[in-house]
Design a protein around this motif. Structure first.
Motif, PDB file in Angstrom:
ATOM      1  N   UNK A   1       1.277  -1.169  -0.402  1.00 48.29           N
ATOM      2  CA  UNK A   1       0.203  -0.320   0.280  1.00 48.29           C
ATOM      3  C   UNK A   1       0.554   1.165  -0.101  1.00 48.29           C
ATOM      4  N   UNK A   2       1.935   1.344   0.836  1.00 47.54           N
ATOM      5  CA  UNK A   2       2.975   2.574   0.935  1.00 47.54           C
ATOM      6  C   UNK A   2       3.635   3.069  -0.046  1.00 47.54           C
ATOM      7  N   UNK A   3       3.790   1.782  -1.441  1.00 51.37           N
ATOM      8  CA  UNK A   3       4.737   1.991  -2.242  1.00 51.37           C
ATOM      9  C   UNK A   3       3.723   2.483  -3.416  1.00 51.37           C
ATOM     10  N   UNK A   4       2.635   1.786  -3.519  1.00 54.35           N
ATOM     11  CA  UNK A   4       1.707   1.830  -4.648  1.00 54.35           C
ATOM     12  C   UNK A   4       1.206   3.269  -4.362  1.00 54.35           C
ATOM     13  N   UNK A   5       1.334   3.708  -3.052  1.00 55.35           N
ATOM     14  CA  UNK A   5       0.579   5.535  -2.585  1.00 55.35           C
ATOM     15  C   UNK A   5       2.063   6.234  -3.415  1.00 55.35           C
ATOM     16  N   UNK A   6       3.281   6.065  -3.237  1.00 54.26           N
ATOM     17  CA  UNK A   6       4.225   6.825  -3.344  1.00 54.26           C
ATOM     18  C   UNK A   6       4.558   7.040  -5.029  1.00 54.26           C
TER      19      UNK A   6
END
Length: 242
Positions: A169-174
């Motif tokens: 999730x965090x990396x897709x967001x970035x």
């Protein structure tokens, strides 16, 4: 006798935690309820709550490389989640207004759930739709210049491994927003509240900051590449300083 003192100290620390929350709760809730800018005032009081509680519980902080944070821009902060105490440690560690993902179950704690719910996004980690909606809400805040904080392991790490496998999730967001990831290594929190115990001990928490990691250009493997790079960076920080 020592065990009795330890239990009494833990009861005192928990009571102090909620007493301070009751005293400062409205100062946290009201500003952020009116405007996004008001959230800066709310976070001032969140940090007062966390700092006073930590001091009263004998918890000290040591910061390393915090100057790597450019306070004029938002980040997606990630950290190693090894203790229930992270709820009080993270506001002290991050000198910006942030929005965090929190377990839905915590929203049921009387008063705590109401206060923290003003600056957290509750998510049912077992529900894919809930996870998707929580990420969509973080996108909105990031576009407003407000940082996000995510525990990419998805749950508290009670294993002997430095990190659990990362969720995406965090990396897709970035990758979707172009906002850099800033890893934070929290060292020592699991000694203050040890694995398998609810007892709290005084102690020191060391917090190390990494240089921000910019997301790669959007591609089929961008999310996986960023996740792997961030996990390697954070793991190296933990093994070096832990």
């Amino acid at each position: 006798m020592i065990k009795i003192i330890h239990v009494l100290f833990t009861i005192y620390s928990i009571l102090l935690f909620f007493m301070l929350l009751l005293i400062l709760g409205l100062f946290i809730v009201i500003p952020v309820s009116f405007s996004t800018a008001g959230g800066n005032i709310s976070f001032l009081f969140i940090r007062i709550w966390a700092r006073v509680w930590s001091f009263g519980s004998g918890i000290r902080f040591e910061f390393h490389d915090r100057e790597l944070i450019d306070r004029s821009q938002p980040y997606i902060y990630i950290f190693n989640h090894r203790s229930f105490l992270d709820a009080a440690i993270i506001p002290v560690a991050i000198p910006q207004q942030v929005r965090a993902l929190g377990k839905k179950e915590l929203s049921n704690i009387p008063f705590f759930g109401w206060v923290v719910g003003k600056v957290a996004i509750w998510v049912d980690r077992t529900n894919a739709e809930s996870r998707r909606k929580s990420i969509d809400r973080l996108v909105i805040y990031l576009k407003q210049g407000i940082s996000a904080v995510v525990a990419p392991e998805g749950t508290r790490n009670d294993s002997d491994a430095p990190l659990l496998p990362f969720k995406s999730g965090a990396f897709r967001l970035s990758v979707e927003t172009g906002i850099p990831i800033l890893p934070i290594a929290v060292i020592g929190a699991d000694k203050i509240m040890k694995k398998g115990s609810l007892l709290i001990s005084p102690g020191k928490v060391k917090i190390y900051y990494s240089k921000p990691i910019n997301p790669p250009s959007s591609s089929e493997y961008a999310v996986d590449d960023l996740s792997e790079k961030c996990q390697s960076r954070l793991e190296a920080m933990i093994l070096t300083h832990g």
